[in-house]
Motif scaffolding. Sequence first.
Motif, short mmCIF file in Angstrom:
data_model
loop_
_atom_site.label_atom_id
_atom_site.label_comp_id
_atom_site.label_asym_id
_atom_site.label_seq_id
_atom_site.Cartn_x
_atom_site.Cartn_y
_atom_site.Cartn_z
N THR A 85 0.81 -1.22 0.00
CA THR A 85 0.00 0.00 0.00
C THR A 85 0.84 1.27 0.00
O THR A 85 0.32 2.35 -0.29
CB THR A 85 -0.94 0.04 1.23
N GLY A 86 2.12 1.15 0.34
CA GLY A 86 2.95 2.33 0.48
C GLY A 86 2.57 3.18 1.67
O GLY A 86 2.86 4.37 1.72
N ARG A 87 1.89 2.58 2.63
CA ARG A 87 1.42 3.29 3.83
C ARG A 87 1.89 2.54 5.07
O ARG A 87 1.97 1.31 5.07
CB ARG A 87 -0.11 3.38 3.87
N LEU A 88 2.18 3.28 6.14
CA LEU A 88 2.63 2.67 7.38
C LEU A 88 1.48 2.66 8.38
O LEU A 88 1.05 3.71 8.87
CB LEU A 88 3.83 3.45 7.95
N ASN A 89 1.00 1.47 8.68
CA ASN A 89 -0.14 1.27 9.57
C ASN A 89 0.34 1.23 11.03
O ASN A 89 1.12 0.37 11.40
CB ASN A 89 -0.85 -0.02 9.20
N PHE A 90 -0.14 2.17 11.85
CA PHE A 90 0.19 2.21 13.26
C PHE A 90 -0.93 1.64 14.14
O PHE A 90 -0.94 1.89 15.34
CB PHE A 90 0.50 3.65 13.70
N GLY A 91 -1.81 0.86 13.54
CA GLY A 91 -2.89 0.27 14.31
C GLY A 91 -3.10 -1.20 14.06
O GLY A 91 -4.26 -1.65 14.00
N PRO A 92 -2.03 -2.02 13.93
CA PRO A 92 -2.25 -3.45 13.69
C PRO A 92 -2.96 -4.14 14.84
O PRO A 92 -3.71 -5.10 14.62
CB PRO A 92 -0.83 -4.00 13.50
N GLN A 93 -2.74 -3.64 16.10
CA GLN A 93 -3.40 -4.28 17.23
C GLN A 93 -4.91 -4.09 17.19
O GLN A 93 -5.65 -4.84 17.84
CB GLN A 93 -2.82 -3.78 18.55
N PHE A 94 -5.40 -3.11 16.44
CA PHE A 94 -6.85 -2.92 16.28
C PHE A 94 -7.47 -4.16 15.64
O PHE A 94 -8.49 -4.68 16.13
CB PHE A 94 -7.10 -1.69 15.40
N PHE A 95 -6.86 -4.68 14.59
CA PHE A 95 -7.40 -5.85 13.90
C PHE A 95 -7.16 -7.13 14.72
O PHE A 95 -7.97 -8.06 14.66
CB PHE A 95 -6.76 -5.97 12.51
N ILE A 96 -6.06 -7.17 15.48
CA ILE A 96 -5.82 -8.32 16.35
C ILE A 96 -6.91 -8.43 17.41
O ILE A 96 -7.47 -9.51 17.64
CB ILE A 96 -4.43 -8.19 17.02
N VAL A 97 -7.23 -7.30 18.05
CA VAL A 97 -8.25 -7.31 19.10
C VAL A 97 -9.64 -7.58 18.52
O VAL A 97 -10.44 -8.30 19.13
CB VAL A 97 -8.21 -5.97 19.87
N ILE A 98 -9.93 -7.02 17.35
CA ILE A 98 -11.22 -7.32 16.70
C ILE A 98 -11.34 -8.82 16.46
O ILE A 98 -12.40 -9.43 16.72
CB ILE A 98 -11.34 -6.55 15.38
N GLY A 99 -10.27 -9.44 15.96
CA GLY A 99 -10.31 -10.89 15.75
C GLY A 99 -10.54 -11.66 17.03
O GLY A 99 -11.28 -12.64 17.06
#
Length: 360
Positions: A85-99
Amino acid sequence: MVIRLEGRRGRLIIHLFKRRFEWTVEPRYWRNPLLAVALWIGLPLLIPFMPRGLPIGPSTLITSLFLANVVAISAMAHSLQTVGTGRLNFGPQFFIVIGGYVAALLSKNYGLGPALTFPAVFAFTALLGLALSPLTIISGGLYFTLITLLLPLILAELVFWRADIFGAETGIPGIPRLVSTGNIMRDYLLCFYLSLAITLVLLIIIDKVLRSRWGFMLGVINEDEEVAASFGIQTKKIKVVVFTLTCGAMGISGWLLAHYYGSFAGTMWLEPWLLVFILLSSVLGGKATIYGSVLGSYFIVLSRTILRAYIKETALLVLYVVLLIALYSMPEGLWGLYRKTKYREYVPVIRVRRRVGEVA
């Protein structure tokens, strides 16, 4: 013939119907990976036979290895997402917690086991990633980073606001375990090997993607989206696909955590330390190399466990100082130390855009 084998120097070629598959048979290409996987699989079997009285117990060590796999899964997905994506995601834990919450709520309210919650978790987090994927098109640089940084904070407030659903700090109990054989140590080992299998599968998939034509297109997008578009690459479509699938992969980490511990409190995993571990696993492992992400995650998680056993109160402080020194002393990362002696082996590398912080 439907199947035909053809042997060439250092290669075995298989002709199956109209398709052709090549397998490199030179020892320098497969010997070291096989040795690494053999050690990866074999060494944990020795943990139950550790001497008694050590500061680190067998169950604690196996749990740390399991957590290292969880961090590695998210770190590899995050690295692929960054280049795609060429973007730096600073919220990976958001998707971990949703899962984790999807697995916990489905288990609690509908009595579903791990086998049924797994596809549901991946599908839900992937669809959530699809809904958020336009952010990779309409925002970039610092704006995208700040938006993703806010996502875990919003989720944390939602968890406390609807404590009747999410359990706030106490979490959601009564989640079926990944494995239940009646022997605790055997359950720990089987859970580790299940997480290891998922890690290896994801590692192989990303490796194949980066070696393929898709890997070339992802690299061009990461370097310059305008140049990629001039080559006829559908940048918007590719960014949406990559962001969606990698978000689903991050959700699998939450699924593992929920079914391993038997309860899930998202507030624990929304803390900044998990984001730091995921980001540093890629960087410290070796400049965002896929294999380096695994090395980095094991180094960080096991270092934390060892320091907690011997230092206790100042363990995290010492860990962050050690990581800071490692970042400065090993610019190529842990994987770079190996590559200095095995420079002839081709390994796909994720190249992160130099101007990640640039405002688009």
